[in-house]
Enzyme design. Structure first.
Site, PDB file in Angstrom:
ATOM      1  N   ASP A 177       0.828  -1.209   0.000  1.00  0.00           N
ATOM      2  CA  ASP A 177       0.000   0.000   0.000  1.00  0.00           C
ATOM      3  C   ASP A 177       0.864   1.261   0.000  1.00  0.00           C
ATOM      4  OD1 ASP A 177      -2.482  -1.321   0.047  1.00  0.00           O
ATOM      5  OD2 ASP A 177      -2.222  -1.733   2.172  1.00  0.00           O
TER       6      ASP A 177
ATOM      7  N   ASN B 143      -5.315   8.406   1.921  1.00  0.00           N
ATOM      8  CA  ASN B 143      -5.710   7.780   3.190  1.00  0.00           C
ATOM      9  C   ASN B 143      -6.199   8.770   4.237  1.00  0.00           C
ATOM     10  OD1 ASN B 143      -5.162   5.130   2.573  1.00  0.00           O
ATOM     11  ND2 ASN B 143      -3.160   5.083   3.571  1.00  0.00           N
TER      12      ASN B 143
ATOM     13  N   ALA C 227      -6.356   2.172   7.241  1.00  0.00           N
ATOM     14  CA  ALA C 227      -4.948   2.494   7.488  1.00  0.00           C
ATOM     15  C   ALA C 227      -4.750   3.006   8.929  1.00  0.00           C
ATOM     16  CB  ALA C 227      -4.483   3.483   6.426  1.00  0.00           C
TER      17      ALA C 227
ATOM     18  N   SER D  92      -5.744   1.634  13.154  1.00  0.00           N
ATOM     19  CA  SER D  92      -4.844   1.412  14.289  1.00  0.00           C
ATOM     20  C   SER D  92      -5.215   2.288  15.484  1.00  0.00           C
ATOM     21  CB  SER D  92      -3.395   1.719  13.907  1.00  0.00           C
ATOM     22  OG  SER D  92      -3.003   0.928  12.829  1.00  0.00           O
TER      23      SER D  92
HETATM   24  P1  NAP Z   1       4.460   2.304   6.866  1.00  0.00           P
HETATM   25  O1  NAP Z   1       4.550   2.810   8.248  1.00  0.00           O
HETATM   26  O2  NAP Z   1       5.660   1.688   6.235  1.00  0.00           O
HETATM   27  O3  NAP Z   1       3.255   1.233   6.708  1.00  0.00           O
HETATM   28  C1  NAP Z   1       2.072   1.383   7.361  1.00  0.00           C
HETATM   29  C2  NAP Z   1       1.156   0.189   7.131  1.00  0.00           C
HETATM   30  O4  NAP Z   1      -0.094   0.719   6.691  1.00  0.00           O
HETATM   31  C3  NAP Z   1       1.605  -0.825   6.071  1.00  0.00           C
HETATM   32  O5  NAP Z   1       1.344  -2.121   6.551  1.00  0.00           O
HETATM   33  C4  NAP Z   1       0.706  -0.502   4.885  1.00  0.00           C
HETATM   34  O6  NAP Z   1       0.443  -1.630   4.048  1.00  0.00           O
HETATM   35  C5  NAP Z   1      -0.559  -0.086   5.601  1.00  0.00           C
HETATM   36  N1  NAP Z   1      -1.486   0.728   4.806  1.00  0.00           N
HETATM   37  C6  NAP Z   1      -1.256   1.865   4.093  1.00  0.00           C
HETATM   38  N2  NAP Z   1      -2.387   2.282   3.510  1.00  0.00           N
HETATM   39  C7  NAP Z   1      -3.349   1.378   3.831  1.00  0.00           C
HETATM   40  C8  NAP Z   1      -4.727   1.270   3.529  1.00  0.00           C
HETATM   41  N3  NAP Z   1      -5.369   2.170   2.788  1.00  0.00           N
HETATM   42  N4  NAP Z   1      -5.417   0.236   4.076  1.00  0.00           N
HETATM   43  C9  NAP Z   1      -4.804  -0.674   4.857  1.00  0.00           C
HETATM   44  N5  NAP Z   1      -3.498  -0.616   5.181  1.00  0.00           N
HETATM   45  C10 NAP Z   1      -2.787   0.399   4.675  1.00  0.00           C
HETATM   46  O7  NAP Z   1       3.964   3.535   5.984  1.00  0.00           O
HETATM   47  P2  NAP Z   1       3.825   3.661   4.437  1.00  0.00           P
HETATM   48  O8  NAP Z   1       4.039   2.367   3.769  1.00  0.00           O
HETATM   49  O9  NAP Z   1       4.632   4.847   4.033  1.00  0.00           O
HETATM   50  O10 NAP Z   1       2.267   4.032   4.301  1.00  0.00           O
HETATM   51  C11 NAP Z   1       1.775   5.259   4.779  1.00  0.00           C
HETATM   52  C12 NAP Z   1       0.520   4.982   5.539  1.00  0.00           C
HETATM   53  O11 NAP Z   1       0.869   4.294   6.714  1.00  0.00           O
HETATM   54  C13 NAP Z   1      -0.206   6.217   6.024  1.00  0.00           C
HETATM   55  O12 NAP Z   1      -1.145   6.679   5.083  1.00  0.00           O
HETATM   56  C14 NAP Z   1      -0.865   5.749   7.309  1.00  0.00           C
HETATM   57  O13 NAP Z   1      -2.234   5.454   7.122  1.00  0.00           O
HETATM   58  C15 NAP Z   1      -0.152   4.475   7.665  1.00  0.00           C
HETATM   59  N6  NAP Z   1       0.419   4.559   9.013  1.00  0.00           N
HETATM   60  C16 NAP Z   1      -0.068   3.711   9.941  1.00  0.00           C
HETATM   61  C17 NAP Z   1       0.385   3.780  11.239  1.00  0.00           C
HETATM   62  C18 NAP Z   1      -0.194   2.845  12.236  1.00  0.00           C
HETATM   63  O14 NAP Z   1      -1.026   2.022  11.829  1.00  0.00           O
HETATM   64  N7  NAP Z   1       0.203   2.934  13.481  1.00  0.00           N
HETATM   65  C19 NAP Z   1       1.352   4.724  11.599  1.00  0.00           C
HETATM   66  C20 NAP Z   1       1.837   5.567  10.613  1.00  0.00           C
HETATM   67  C21 NAP Z   1       1.354   5.485   9.307  1.00  0.00           C
HETATM   68  P3  NAP Z   1       1.603  -2.337   3.181  1.00  0.00           P
HETATM   69  O15 NAP Z   1       2.271  -3.252   4.145  1.00  0.00           O
HETATM   70  O16 NAP Z   1       0.868  -3.075   2.120  1.00  0.00           O
HETATM   71  O17 NAP Z   1       2.485  -1.265   2.649  1.00  0.00           O
END
Ligand code: NAP
Length: 262
Positions: free
Chosen positions: A46, A117, A157, A161
Site C-alpha cells: 500500500d 488515506n 490504514a 490502528s
Molecule cells: P508504513 O509505516 O511503512 O506502513 C504502514 C502500514 O499501513 C503498512 O502495513 C501498509 O500496508 C498499511 N497501509 C497503508 N495504507 C493502507 C490502507 N489504505 N489500508 C490498509 N493498510 C494500509 O507507511 P507507508 O508504507 O509509508 O504508508 C503510509 C501509511 O501508513 C499512512 O497513510 C498511514 O495510514 C499508515 N500509518 C499507519 C500507522 C499505524 O497504523 N500505526 C502509523 C503511521 C502510518 P503495506 O504493508 O501493504 O504497505
C-alpha cells in the site's frame, strides 16, 4: 493510438522482477511513458501504491491506477504477485471497472496537499493545544497528540490502528479522530471518532510550532511560533482505480484482517 503506462515498483527484488516481466509482456501493446501514463501499475504494498499516486498528484484526472502486491498487506492492490500473468491477460483483454475516490485536502500557510488515506496534524513529545471548529462552529479546545482525518478508503490504514471505524469506500465522508486526547475537567474533548458529511469543514486554530502536518507518505514540520489555521475538507480531486477483476470489499476485509481467511 497505443495506451501509455508506467510501472511504479518498490526496491524489493520480487517487485523488480515482476516489473521487468510486465515491461516485457506489454512492450508490443503499450507505450512506456513515465511523464504522461494513462495507466500506472504499482508493484509493492500500500505504501508503494500511495507513493505512485503522490508522483502523479497533479495529473490524477488522466490516470487510472492498479496494484500488484508483493508481500505485506496490499489492501489497495487487486492482485497478488503470483497472479501477475492473470493480470497481464486481463489487462490485454481491456475490460475493467473504474472506481474513483475523493481525496482529503489539507490547507495551511506552511504546506497544502491532497491525500488518499488521511490528513494528519500530530505532535509527538509535547502536546498540541488548539481549537477545533467544524463548519466554523467551535467544538472544543483540544489538548493531546493531534488529529487524524481519514477518508473512507483510508479507514483501514492509520485510522484503524487508532481504533477508528472501517467505512465502506463508496460512502463519501471523513472520519475525524483525536490522537491521544488529554481528557479532564480543563481540556475536555469529544474523544469518540466523528463521521463527518462530505461537505463539512474542519478548522484547527492555534500555535502549531513543532507539529507535523501531512498525510499518506509525506509530512512537514511547522517551525513558526505564531498562531495559524489548518483547514481540512473532502476534496473534489479523485484517485481512479482500474479493477480488472471483481473485488468485493467485504471479502477483502475478511482476507486482510480475519486470521485464517485467505
Ligand atoms: P508504513 O509505516 O511503512 O506502513 C504502514 C502500514 O499501513 C503498512 O502495513 C501498509 O500496508 C498499511 N497501509 C497503508 N495504507 C493502507 C490502507 N489504505 N489500508 C490498509 N493498510 C494500509 O507507511 P507507508 O508504507 O509509508 O504508508 C503510509 C501509511 O501508513 C499512512 O497513510 C498511514 O495510514 C499508515 N500509518 C499507519 C500507522 C499505524 O497504523 N500505526 C502509523 C503511521 C502510518 P503495506 O504493508 O501493504 O504497505
Amino acid at each position: 493510438m497505443k495506451n501509455t503506462y508506467f510501472v511504479y515498483a518498490n526496491s524489493n527484488p520480487l517487485s523488480q522482477e515482476i516489473k521487468e516481466k510486465i515491461l516485457v509482456s506489454l512492450k508490443d501493446d503499450y507505450v512506456l511513458d513515465e511523464e504522461n501514463p494513462s495507466l500506472v501499475i504499482s508493484v509493492g504494498g500500500d505504501g508503494t501504491f500511495l507513493r505512485a499516486v503522490r508522483k502523479y498528484i497533479d495529473k490524477l484526472d488522466n490516470i487510472v491506477f492498479t496494484g500488484i502486491k508483493t508481500g505485506k498487506l496490499g489492501f489497495l492492490c487487486d492482485f497478488s504477485s503470483d497472479e501477475y500473468q492473470t493480470f497481464i491477460s486481463l489487462l490485454k483483454d481491456g475490460k475493467c471497472n473504474i472506481s474513483s475516490h475523493r481525496l482529503v485536502s489539507l490547507k495551511s500557510p506552511y504546506f497544502s496537499s491532497y491525500f488518499v488515506n488521511e490528513a494528519r496534524v500530530e505532535k509527538i513529545f509535547d502536546t498540541l493545544t488548539c481549537d477545533l471548529y467544524i463548519n466554523d462552529e467551535k467544538i472544543e479546545t483540544f489538548r493531546g497528540n493531534g488529529f487524524n482525518v481519514a477518508t473512507s478508503l483510508g479507514s483501514t490504514a492509520y485510522n484503524r490502528s487508532l481504533g477508528g471505524p472501517l467505512i465502506h469506500p463508496d460512502i463519501e465522508g471523513l472520519i475525524l479522530g483525536e490522537i491521544a486526547p488529554i481528557n479532564h475537567n480543563v481540556y475536555g474533548s469529544i474523544t469518540s471518532f466523528v463521521l463527518l458529511r462530505k461537505d463539512d469543514k474542519i478548522t484547527l486554530k492555534g500555535n502549531f510550532k513543532g507539529t507535523f502536518i501531512g498525510g499518506d507518505t509525506v509530512y512537514q514540520t511547522i517551525n513558526d511560533d505564531i498562531n495559524s489555521e489548518i483547514v481540512i475538507t473532502l476534496s473534489d480531486k479523485k484517485v481512479q482505480f482500474a479493477h480488472f477483476k471483481e473485488m468485493r470489499y467485504y471479502d477483502k476485509l475478511k482476507m486482510s484482517y480475519v486470521k485464517g481467511s485467505k
